[in-house]
Design an enzyme around this catalytic site. Structure first.
Site, PDB file in Angstrom:
ATOM      1  N   ASP A  10       0.715  -1.167   0.053  1.00 24.87           N
ATOM      2  CA  ASP A  10       0.076   0.060   0.062  1.00 24.87           C
ATOM      3  C   ASP A  10       0.982   1.343  -0.095  1.00 24.87           C
ATOM      4  O   ASP A  10       2.121   1.115  -0.098  1.00 24.87           O
ATOM      5  CB  ASP A  10      -0.796   0.102   1.147  1.00 24.87           C
ATOM      6  CG  ASP A  10      -0.249   0.093   2.261  1.00 24.87           C
ATOM      7  OD1 ASP A  10       1.001   0.071   2.701  1.00 24.87           O
ATOM      8  OD2 ASP A  10      -0.901   0.371   3.599  1.00 24.87           O
ATOM      9  N   HIS A  11       0.200   2.481   0.165  1.00 25.93           N
ATOM     10  CA  HIS A  11       1.271   3.678   0.157  1.00 25.93           C
ATOM     11  C   HIS A  11       2.100   3.617   1.208  1.00 25.93           C
ATOM     12  O   HIS A  11       3.223   3.984   1.150  1.00 25.93           O
ATOM     13  CB  HIS A  11       0.275   4.925   0.329  1.00 25.93           C
ATOM     14  CG  HIS A  11      -0.656   4.850   1.722  1.00 25.93           C
ATOM     15  ND1 HIS A  11      -1.733   3.612   1.798  1.00 25.93           N
ATOM     16  CD2 HIS A  11      -0.646   5.388   3.021  1.00 25.93           C
ATOM     17  CE1 HIS A  11      -2.168   3.941   3.032  1.00 25.93           C
ATOM     18  NE2 HIS A  11      -1.438   4.778   3.680  1.00 25.93           N
ATOM     19  N   CYS A  66       3.339  -3.369   4.136  1.00 27.85           N
ATOM     20  CA  CYS A  66       2.290  -2.149   4.478  1.00 27.85           C
ATOM     21  C   CYS A  66       3.233  -1.453   5.413  1.00 27.85           C
ATOM     22  O   CYS A  66       4.585  -1.688   5.485  1.00 27.85           O
ATOM     23  CB  CYS A  66       0.947  -2.584   4.699  1.00 27.85           C
ATOM     24  SG  CYS A  66       0.939  -3.722   6.014  1.00 27.85           S
ATOM     25  N   GLY A  67       2.488  -0.351   6.295  1.00 26.66           N
ATOM     26  CA  GLY A  67       3.157   0.335   7.456  1.00 26.66           C
ATOM     27  C   GLY A  67       3.914  -0.615   8.297  1.00 26.66           C
ATOM     28  O   GLY A  67       4.984  -0.702   8.889  1.00 26.66           O
ATOM     29  N   THR A  68       2.964  -1.663   8.777  1.00 35.16           N
ATOM     30  CA  THR A  68       3.333  -2.675  10.034  1.00 35.16           C
ATOM     31  C   THR A  68       3.393  -4.208   9.431  1.00 35.16           C
ATOM     32  O   THR A  68       4.451  -4.761   9.966  1.00 35.16           O
ATOM     33  CB  THR A  68       2.323  -2.649  11.023  1.00 35.16           C
ATOM     34  OG1 THR A  68       1.128  -3.278  10.399  1.00 35.16           O
ATOM     35  CG2 THR A  68       1.805  -1.363  11.612  1.00 35.16           C
ATOM     36  N   GLY A  69       3.369  -4.292   8.335  1.00 30.90           N
ATOM     37  CA  GLY A  69       3.142  -5.700   7.729  1.00 30.90           C
ATOM     38  C   GLY A  69       1.989  -6.634   8.422  1.00 30.90           C
ATOM     39  O   GLY A  69       1.662  -7.856   7.548  1.00 30.90           O
ATOM     40  N   GLY A  71      -1.301  -5.933   8.610  1.00 35.62           N
ATOM     41  CA  GLY A  71      -2.566  -5.880   7.781  1.00 35.62           C
ATOM     42  C   GLY A  71      -2.526  -6.876   6.546  1.00 35.62           C
ATOM     43  O   GLY A  71      -3.314  -7.754   6.195  1.00 35.62           O
ATOM     44  N   HIS A  99      10.177 -24.570   7.712  1.00 32.33           N
ATOM     45  CA  HIS A  99       9.279 -25.424   8.240  1.00 32.33           C
ATOM     46  C   HIS A  99       8.056 -24.999   7.920  1.00 32.33           C
ATOM     47  O   HIS A  99       6.980 -25.850   8.111  1.00 32.33           O
ATOM     48  CB  HIS A  99       9.418 -25.028   9.781  1.00 32.33           C
ATOM     49  CG  HIS A  99      10.507 -25.690  10.309  1.00 32.33           C
ATOM     50  ND1 HIS A  99      10.784 -25.869  11.893  1.00 32.33           N
ATOM     51  CD2 HIS A  99      11.763 -26.169  10.106  1.00 32.33           C
ATOM     52  CE1 HIS A  99      11.935 -26.637  12.089  1.00 32.33           C
ATOM     53  NE2 HIS A  99      12.449 -26.750  10.947  1.00 32.33           N
ATOM     54  N   ASN A 100       7.647 -23.886   7.448  1.00 36.16           N
ATOM     55  CA  ASN A 100       6.150 -23.560   7.172  1.00 36.16           C
ATOM     56  C   ASN A 100       5.864 -23.477   5.600  1.00 36.16           C
ATOM     57  O   ASN A 100       4.669 -23.221   5.100  1.00 36.16           O
ATOM     58  CB  ASN A 100       5.606 -22.158   7.758  1.00 36.16           C
ATOM     59  CG  ASN A 100       5.979 -22.025   9.290  1.00 36.16           C
ATOM     60  OD1 ASN A 100       6.632 -21.115   9.615  1.00 36.16           O
ATOM     61  ND2 ASN A 100       5.868 -23.201  10.000  1.00 36.16           N
ATOM     62  N   ARG A 110       7.476   0.671   8.345  1.00 36.36           N
ATOM     63  CA  ARG A 110       7.826   1.949   9.408  1.00 36.36           C
ATOM     64  C   ARG A 110       8.553   1.021  10.489  1.00 36.36           C
ATOM     65  O   ARG A 110       8.805   1.898  11.392  1.00 36.36           O
ATOM     66  CB  ARG A 110       6.173   2.161  10.034  1.00 36.36           C
ATOM     67  CG  ARG A 110       5.410   3.037   8.834  1.00 36.36           C
ATOM     68  CD  ARG A 110       4.139   3.245   9.530  1.00 36.36           C
ATOM     69  NE  ARG A 110       3.489   4.142   8.493  1.00 36.36           N
ATOM     70  CZ  ARG A 110       2.054   4.165   8.434  1.00 36.36           C
ATOM     71  NH1 ARG A 110       1.382   3.297   9.239  1.00 36.36           N
ATOM     72  NH2 ARG A 110       1.531   4.871   7.283  1.00 36.36           N
ATOM     73  N   HIS A 134       7.113 -31.373   8.211  1.00 37.18           N
ATOM     74  CA  HIS A 134       6.850 -30.142   8.016  1.00 37.18           C
ATOM     75  C   HIS A 134       5.620 -30.261   6.962  1.00 37.18           C
ATOM     76  O   HIS A 134       4.699 -29.427   7.038  1.00 37.18           O
ATOM     77  CB  HIS A 134       7.971 -29.303   7.795  1.00 37.18           C
ATOM     78  CG  HIS A 134       8.861 -29.082   8.797  1.00 37.18           C
ATOM     79  ND1 HIS A 134       8.621 -28.877  10.104  1.00 37.18           N
ATOM     80  CD2 HIS A 134      10.165 -29.539   8.805  1.00 37.18           C
ATOM     81  CE1 HIS A 134       9.790 -29.179  10.812  1.00 37.18           C
ATOM     82  NE2 HIS A 134      10.970 -29.576  10.021  1.00 37.18           N
TER      83      HIS A 134
HETATM   84  C1  RB5 Z   1      -1.674   2.516   6.751  1.00 37.57           C
HETATM   85  O1  RB5 Z   1      -1.806   3.636   7.439  1.00 37.57           O
HETATM   86  C2  RB5 Z   1      -1.585   1.093   7.670  1.00 37.57           C
HETATM   87  O2  RB5 Z   1      -2.596   0.986   8.589  1.00 37.57           O
HETATM   88  C3  RB5 Z   1      -1.025   0.269   6.796  1.00 37.57           C
HETATM   89  O3  RB5 Z   1      -0.075   0.407   6.129  1.00 37.57           O
HETATM   90  C4  RB5 Z   1      -0.780  -1.167   7.621  1.00 37.57           C
HETATM   91  O4  RB5 Z   1       0.100  -1.000   8.596  1.00 37.57           O
HETATM   92  C5  RB5 Z   1      -2.043  -1.888   8.287  1.00 37.57           C
HETATM   93  O5  RB5 Z   1      -1.788  -2.780   8.900  1.00 37.57           O
END
Ligand code: RB5
Length: 144
Positions: A10-11, A66-69, A71, A99-100, A110, A134
């Site tokens: 995503d962005h 994504c920002g955190t990975g 989602g 293993h997976n 981020r 496995h």
């Molecule tokens: C976007 O702000 C953020 O929510 C998305 O990139 C992600 O981290 C969601 O899990």
């Protein structure tokens, strides 16, 4: 040319995606990008599902950012046949391939720096599934 590696973000994962595409291409892989293609705000599940469909069709590996990975990994793991792993270091990347038989690596722009991101991606792409006991275990994902 070895098997393709599919990329999606995503962005909030766009900058790291662009960087890792170059790195993975330099490793000798064909790179396929399902988007996003800018820093404009967008909805990560749409890119997760696009990537998963291609990974399943081509029977190859993918990288979602994504920002955190988090989602991305939640969305990707809703697709039967996808085993998506959020990896914070090389050890996790190696073990989830061994293993997976993870077929999708998830990263968070981020918190992962560019150097560590490359190192995790390289480990993930170079490590082969061990099979054996496995395989029996991951087959249980879809049978119970
Ligand atoms: C976007 O702000 C953020 O929510 C998305 O990139 C992600 O981290 C969601 O899990």
């Amino acid at each position: 040319m070895s098997t393709p590696v599919i990329f999606g973000s995503d962005h909030a994962g766009f900058v790291l995606k662009e960087q890792l595409k170059t790195f993975v291409a330099q490793m000798g892989h064909e790179v396929v990008d399902v988007g996003t293609d800018s820093l404009s705000s967008c909805d990560y599940p749409l890119f997760a599902f696009k990537l998963c469909d291609l990974v399943l069709e081509k029977n190859c590996l993918g990288i979602l950012i994504c920002g955190t990975g988090m989602g991305m990994s939640m969305a990707a793991n809703r697709r039967p046949g996808i085993r998506a792993a959020l990896c914070a270091n090389e050890y996790l990347a190696r073990m989830t391939r061994l293993h997976n038989n993870a077929n999708v690596l998830c990263l968070g722009e981020r918190w992962v720096g560019p150097g560590l991101g490359e190192s995790i991606a390289e480990t993930f792409l170079k490590t082969q599934f061990e099979g054996g006991r496995h395989l029996r275990r991951i087959e249980l994902f879809d049978t119970i």
